[in-house]
Scaffold this active site. Sequence first.
Site, PDB file in Angstrom:
ATOM      1  N   ASP A  22      72.093  42.218   7.668  1.00  0.00           N
ATOM      2  CA  ASP A  22      71.204  43.459   7.156  1.00  0.00           C
ATOM      3  C   ASP A  22      71.928  44.606   6.619  1.00  0.00           C
ATOM      4  O   ASP A  22      72.996  44.951   6.949  1.00  0.00           O
ATOM      5  CB  ASP A  22      70.636  43.878   8.121  1.00  0.00           C
ATOM      6  CG  ASP A  22      69.125  44.862   7.674  1.00  0.00           C
ATOM      7  OD1 ASP A  22      68.498  44.403   6.833  1.00  0.00           O
ATOM      8  OD2 ASP A  22      68.390  45.832   8.728  1.00  0.00           O
ATOM      9  N   GLY A  23      71.425  45.255   5.387  1.00  0.00           N
ATOM     10  CA  GLY A  23      72.316  46.401   5.260  1.00  0.00           C
ATOM     11  C   GLY A  23      72.261  46.074   3.436  1.00  0.00           C
ATOM     12  O   GLY A  23      72.942  47.572   2.666  1.00  0.00           O
ATOM     13  N   ASN A  70      60.580  37.588   2.806  1.00  0.00           N
ATOM     14  CA  ASN A  70      61.199  38.459   1.574  1.00  0.00           C
ATOM     15  C   ASN A  70      60.817  38.094   0.538  1.00  0.00           C
ATOM     16  O   ASN A  70      61.026  38.850  -0.154  1.00  0.00           O
ATOM     17  CB  ASN A  70      62.460  37.972   1.682  1.00  0.00           C
ATOM     18  CG  ASN A  70      63.558  38.762   2.952  1.00  0.00           C
ATOM     19  OD1 ASN A  70      64.723  38.552   3.614  1.00  0.00           O
ATOM     20  ND2 ASN A  70      63.591  39.417   3.395  1.00  0.00           N
TER      21      ASN A  70
END
Length: 243
Positions: A22-23, A70
């Site tokens: 993540d990120g 997503n």
Amino acid sequence: MKKLLEKIDCNNIPNHIAIIMDGNGRWAKNRGKLRTFGHEKAIQSVIETLNGCEELGIPYITLYVFSLENWNRPKQEIDSLMKLFHTNLKIHLEQIHEKNVKIITIGELKKFSEIIQKELLFFMNKTKHNTSGTLILALSYSAREEILRATKNIAEKICNGLFSIKDINYSFFRNHLYTKDLPDVDLIIRTSGEQRISNFLLWQAAYAELYFTNILWPDFRKKDLFEAIIDYQKRKRRFGNVE
């Protein structure tokens, strides 16, 4: 790095690590770039992590590459991600094959283009006899959907008279999941500071240790993996039992 390695107990290495990478978007935004720039830079983190797992002898690693949810992201970002998959998939999967690592996928692959599906199937077949480790790519994956899918499959078999309700137990249900041939997860790592598991391996991670780090995924390196392992080894796993 050497000092970190010295802290790791080689007799207490997790058998199966799963990572929520993540990120990427925030990493790119912090640099005034488009989110897709973060996805591109994330590849190096994957390579570093796989190298670290190889060094420690971790046999199974699952990467949460692309969730079922997503697909709801902006079309421009999805199109860029699919282009990134297409242009990089063959290169990096070939490198993984050269390390004698088996590649498998979990999730709804049919949602991807035929070209990407064929590429993935090609490398799954090509690496199926590899023995140095197993890389599981969670693609278009949803744990709830996986459990729902298993439930429907079991219900259909019972309706067709192949099994009865009495046949259903933990082992029976597990054999209808994507991960039926894989061990349960020992450690889940999530980057970016978020502290949730986001519909990831809900069944398989029932007794997994959770490790959260503020590091954004494109900055995650081998030393960060080692720090997660050291933290894992400080914990006492009880699996619901008392000390």
